[in-house]
Write an enzyme that holds these catalytic residues in place. Structure first.
Site, PDB file in Angstrom:
ATOM      1  N   HIS A  91       0.813  -1.211   0.000  1.00 53.45           N
ATOM      2  CA  HIS A  91       0.000   0.000   0.000  1.00 53.45           C
ATOM      3  C   HIS A  91       0.850   1.266   0.000  1.00 53.45           C
ATOM      4  O   HIS A  91       0.358   2.353   0.295  1.00 53.45           O
ATOM      5  CB  HIS A  91      -0.944   0.014   1.206  1.00 53.45           C
ATOM      6  CG  HIS A  91      -1.685  -1.275   1.413  1.00 53.45           C
ATOM      7  ND1 HIS A  91      -1.273  -2.231   2.313  1.00 53.45           N
ATOM      8  CD2 HIS A  91      -2.770  -1.792   0.793  1.00 53.45           C
ATOM      9  CE1 HIS A  91      -2.084  -3.273   2.263  1.00 53.45           C
ATOM     10  NE2 HIS A  91      -3.002  -3.043   1.341  1.00 53.45           N
TER      11      HIS A  91
HETATM   12 FE1  FES Z   1       0.071  -1.827   3.826  1.00 53.78          FE
HETATM   13 FE2  FES Z   1       2.703  -2.180   4.089  1.00 53.78          FE
HETATM   14  S1  FES Z   1       1.667  -0.488   3.302  1.00 53.78           S
HETATM   15  S2  FES Z   1       1.095  -3.561   4.542  1.00 53.78           S
END
Ligand code: FES
Length: 215
Positions: A163
């Site tokens: 993410h």
């Molecule tokens: Fe979501 Fe690493 S940014 S698990």
């Protein structure tokens, strides 16, 4: 705390790409990950003992500035990076510090002996659990200027592709990313000039890894 690799949810391909995993061997009461860099070591009969939490000894002598290895401790990937002078300088650069959410490591994500500008017992060596504090993916190292990280003047650090969370070369999380905390630092100390013991505090510390806020 969440369970580590199961929670990470990553497939074997990601593991192969991002990590050299050294499964440590046993020497008496502790394990030993010896001079295997940069090769991937094989499993050994002491793996179950190590998984249960026994400290492991890591020979750092083959590690050159700018190189890193990953060992498993309690089933978690622990990155050990020998930082260059340039990398250490970036940790103190005001323009880089300004992009961090917790530059002073105020959240309890490390022992007291790593609550400093380099988040380590020895500035030259970064030692941290490389599990993203968002949802447990495995951040990978990205060199300074890497196009994979959509950040101007990326100073080098760790990037979680799940993410988009970003961490600097001390495992300090950037602002405005999903991950809320810096990467955890495990208990460790040096037991020789180039031998690191992961999973055990120095004699004057009572740090308990279970007190970590988020892993
Ligand atoms: Fe979501 Fe690493 S940014 S698990």
């Amino acid at each position: 705390m969440t369970d580590t690799l199961a929670h990470a949810g990553l497939d074997a391909e990601v593991l192969r790409r991002d990590f050299l995993v050294l499964m440590a061997g046993a020497l008496g009461a502790v394990g030993a990950a010896s001079a295997l860099w940069p090769f991937v070591a094989s499993l050994n009969p002491a793996a179950d003992t190590i998984a249960a939490g026994a400290p492991i000894d890591v020979d750092l002598s083959p590690l050159q500035p700018g190189q890193q290895i990953t060992v498993l401790w309690r089933g978690r990937p622990v990155v050990i990076r020998r930082r260059t002078g340039e990398e250490l300088a970036s940790l103190q650069a005001p323009q880089d510090i300004a992009r961090l959410a917790d530059p002073a490591s105020l959240a309890a994500q490390q022992p007291d002996y790593a609550k400093n500008w380099h988040r380590s017992a020895n500035p030259e060596y970064l030692v941290m659990v490389a599990i993203c504090t968002h949802l447990g993916c495995l951040p990978g190292f990205e060199a300074a200027g890497s196009a994979a990280v959509a950040v101007d003047n990326w100073p080098g650090g760790y990037f979680c592709r799940c993410h988009g969370s970003k961490y600097d070369l001390a495992g300090r999380v950037f602002k405005s990313v999903p991950a809320p905390y810096n990467l955890p630092v495990p208990p460790y100390h040096f037991v020789g000039d180039a031998t690191l013991r992961v999973g055990e505090n120095p004699p004057d510390s009572r740090f308990d890894f279970s007190d970590i806020v988020q892993i």
